[in-house]
Design an enzyme around this catalytic site. Sequence first.
Site, PDB file in Angstrom:
ATOM      1  N   ASP A  84       1.316   0.097  -4.998  1.00 28.25           N
ATOM      2  CA  ASP A  84       0.139   0.428  -5.821  1.00 28.25           C
ATOM      3  C   ASP A  84       0.150   1.848  -6.362  1.00 28.25           C
ATOM      4  O   ASP A  84      -0.252   2.104  -7.483  1.00 28.25           O
ATOM      5  CB  ASP A  84      -1.182   0.108  -5.086  1.00 28.25           C
ATOM      6  CG  ASP A  84      -1.412   0.911  -3.819  1.00 28.25           C
ATOM      7  OD1 ASP A  84      -0.454   1.541  -3.315  1.00 28.25           O
ATOM      8  OD2 ASP A  84      -2.557   0.907  -3.321  1.00 28.25           O
ATOM      9  N   HIS A  85       0.651   2.798  -5.557  1.00 29.81           N
ATOM     10  CA  HIS A  85       0.673   4.203  -5.999  1.00 29.81           C
ATOM     11  C   HIS A  85       1.467   5.025  -4.999  1.00 29.81           C
ATOM     12  O   HIS A  85       1.939   4.497  -3.994  1.00 29.81           O
ATOM     13  CB  HIS A  85      -0.748   4.761  -6.145  1.00 29.81           C
ATOM     14  CG  HIS A  85      -1.618   4.505  -4.950  1.00 29.81           C
ATOM     15  ND1 HIS A  85      -1.475   5.185  -3.759  1.00 29.81           N
ATOM     16  CD2 HIS A  85      -2.615   3.610  -4.733  1.00 29.81           C
ATOM     17  CE1 HIS A  85      -2.352   4.736  -2.886  1.00 29.81           C
ATOM     18  NE2 HIS A  85      -3.064   3.761  -3.437  1.00 29.81           N
ATOM     19  N   HIS A 135      -0.818   3.434   4.936  1.00 25.79           N
ATOM     20  CA  HIS A 135      -1.809   4.246   4.221  1.00 25.79           C
ATOM     21  C   HIS A 135      -1.910   5.597   4.898  1.00 25.79           C
ATOM     22  O   HIS A 135      -1.820   5.680   6.123  1.00 25.79           O
ATOM     23  CB  HIS A 135      -3.171   3.532   4.262  1.00 25.79           C
ATOM     24  CG  HIS A 135      -4.204   4.158   3.377  1.00 25.79           C
ATOM     25  ND1 HIS A 135      -4.891   5.291   3.730  1.00 25.79           N
ATOM     26  CD2 HIS A 135      -4.648   3.807   2.143  1.00 25.79           C
ATOM     27  CE1 HIS A 135      -5.722   5.613   2.747  1.00 25.79           C
ATOM     28  NE2 HIS A 135      -5.591   4.728   1.774  1.00 25.79           N
ATOM     29  N   THR A 181      -6.120   2.456  -5.112  1.00 20.32           N
ATOM     30  CA  THR A 181      -5.860   1.019  -4.966  1.00 20.32           C
ATOM     31  C   THR A 181      -6.654   0.213  -5.982  1.00 20.32           C
ATOM     32  O   THR A 181      -6.134  -0.714  -6.612  1.00 20.32           O
ATOM     33  CB  THR A 181      -6.238   0.537  -3.550  1.00 20.32           C
ATOM     34  OG1 THR A 181      -5.383   1.157  -2.611  1.00 20.32           O
ATOM     35  CG2 THR A 181      -6.079  -0.965  -3.423  1.00 20.32           C
ATOM     36  N   GLU A 217       0.829  -1.197   0.000  1.00 19.58           N
ATOM     37  CA  GLU A 217       0.000   0.000   0.000  1.00 19.58           C
ATOM     38  C   GLU A 217       0.876   1.264   0.000  1.00 19.58           C
ATOM     39  O   GLU A 217       1.800   1.385   0.811  1.00 19.58           O
ATOM     40  CB  GLU A 217      -0.924  -0.015   1.239  1.00 19.58           C
ATOM     41  CG  GLU A 217      -1.780   1.232   1.406  1.00 19.58           C
ATOM     42  CD  GLU A 217      -2.659   1.520   0.208  1.00 19.58           C
ATOM     43  OE1 GLU A 217      -3.281   0.593  -0.310  1.00 19.58           O
ATOM     44  OE2 GLU A 217      -2.706   2.697  -0.213  1.00 19.58           O
TER      45      GLU A 217
END
Length: 727
Positions: A482-483, A421, A304, A260
Amino acid sequence: MQKKRLINFIQTRTGFFILLVSLFTLKYIFAAYHDFNLGINDPYQHFIMWLSPIGTATLLFSIGFYFPKPLVSYGVMLLMDFANTGLLFANVLYYRQFSDFITVKTIANAGKVAPGLGKSAVALLQPSDLLLWLDLIIILILLCSHKLQVDQHSYGLLTPFAASTVGVLILVTNIFLAETSRPRLLGTTFDRSYVVKYLGIDTYTVYDAVKNEQTEQTNRNANAADLNKVLTFTKQSKLPINSQYFGKEKGKNVIVIHLESFQQFLINLKINGKPVTPFLNSLYNNQHTISFANFYHQVGVGRTSDAENMLETGTYGISDGSLFTSLGSSNVFQAAPQILHENGNYTSAVFHGNASTFWNRDDVYKNMGYNYFFDQKYFSNAKSDTLGYGIKDKLMFDESIKYLERMQQPFYSKFITLTNHTPFDMDKEDLDPAFQTTDTSDKSINNYFETAHYLDQAVKEFFDYLTKSGLIKNTMVIIYGDHYGLSNSENQTLAPIIGESADTWNSYNDVQMQRVPFMIHAPNLKGQIKKEVAGEIDVLPTLLHLLGISNQNYIQFGSDLFSKQYQPWLVFRNGTVVSQKYVIIGGKGKKGDVYDRKTGKQIINFTKQEKIEINALAKKAKKSLKYSDLLNNHNLLRFYTPVGFKPVNPEQFDYLTNYQQMEDIITKLKTNSTALISRHHGTTTKLYKTDAPQLKNRSDDITKIPADVKNNQLSQQKKAKNKDSKK
Ligand code: GP9
Ligand code: MN
């Protein structure tokens, strides 16, 4: 006296109308707390929720007010109340069964669900449900026995109109307050329960109906000819296989670890003399890992879910929201779980500690062909074990083993981590005293290194287990970020920490910050760090080819990264293009700015050759997004079934009984069961070692199967206990 005045008021039509609205509001608030798990966690959210039924109830019931004939007027008001209560009641029952709200599509497909629901509907009833109908029953009795008089006055149009106007005003206020508490709630819905939480069941239902109609409208306008355009375009990205890699991992288990918000710059970064992610660094340089130094995420607002969509389907997310939530319930997918099931008899599962409704995963995963989805319900929900969206990563991996070892091999399983996150909060007890983070003015940045460090430890513990249990020998592990975790607005503060200058920071640097890790690890792979640029869109073709499955007939927009003819380029969802040579800024940046990707220097005077190359790239990138949108927005895959692919039947999956299903299969297969627990002749959970402080003094064995999972009673009670686990 007061009481008498109140009774007299109720005997007027306005009084009756206000009585109905008030009682409905009370019932709604009761159901919201008692039956739904809306994750309301601050006073402002409580207030918005209380307000949410009033506007629509006022508006609906006021319809009755317009009828001049007293009896008809009362009748219509009551009818509206009955209908609205019915909608609430239906949602209460449905939620009890599915932990979700009724969609228009569910109603349209009621035939398919109803048989199953019918049997259990009675079992779902609770005594408290009577409260939802009690007011209407009493009012009807009072009216019939003339204890409550029907107001015979005529009201004209002004009073009804005033009532409707009040309804509209309350509704508008509600939407306004909801948007301030949760910006872009309706623009980028990520969870149906959020819409209900802020806007109530009625507005949610209308919103869902409008969305559904828009999707259907778009679908009606599409035809098979559009599909041919997409097929022709995607043929270009189909590259010849590289025999050195094609089928190299055939038949192996696949484990995807979704890191994440994890950015590439963390790899090999030291803070106060200590590496932030020592384990991932070692894996990055491992002799059996193929790592990518210039791999970019390509997500849009679906974050996500966009990353997941690209990895599972090889198509881009959509331009205006999350494909998962907008189209995921209705679209036909040709995704990794089903492709692997049809070409290698893979069993598939997702492990993720958030609620199953988030990003609409419970629907999407079924449509993609996932056999099992282990969500929040399958993990501990003790307060010390969860943070932000759900269970802490170390515990998620640890608690997953008892499920993973029961899956038939080969399996395709995805672990979506959560702790790293935004806002990157951590409980004190989870911090590593040996790791000292930065002390910048930006709390997110300081926190980010701590959560990334924690995530790194969690992945290490999981890897240690893979090694000890022997799984690593027949498994290919894919790790990717993911980013971004830190946003562009934070990059200048971050610059000096990563050896860059804040003064010269520009859009080129922002683009480079969108790099995330991508590593493929397997014992029989020869490790290397690849420098070619690549993106999330390329993962599926690459993965399929490693497993010896040709992607020739599938509609996928990326390319096999191991093909000798791979041309390194990718496009962000906002239009920015990155190639080996160039960074062409699109979207909100200064449109058209082009940088030399290697030196970071802006190109001002273009040679003729540069112009040709840049134009060609920009054109290809634009087309790629355009055709992916055409495909997804119009649900074109329903017109196309590749050879060797069987369309998914989502009805066959039931994520509430994952554990029992796996157990049944093991029992049925007896000695033919390929599950790790069968091969190992007993559980492997004891091999899992974690330093998670939550488990230190715990007397109950965390490796044990929770009773409700075992008895398939994953339902309301557990969810209700879980109120604070949502944002
Ligand atoms: C939610 C988690 C985070 O379940 O996957 O989603 P994000 O905010 O990164 O899209
Ligand atoms: Mn994410």
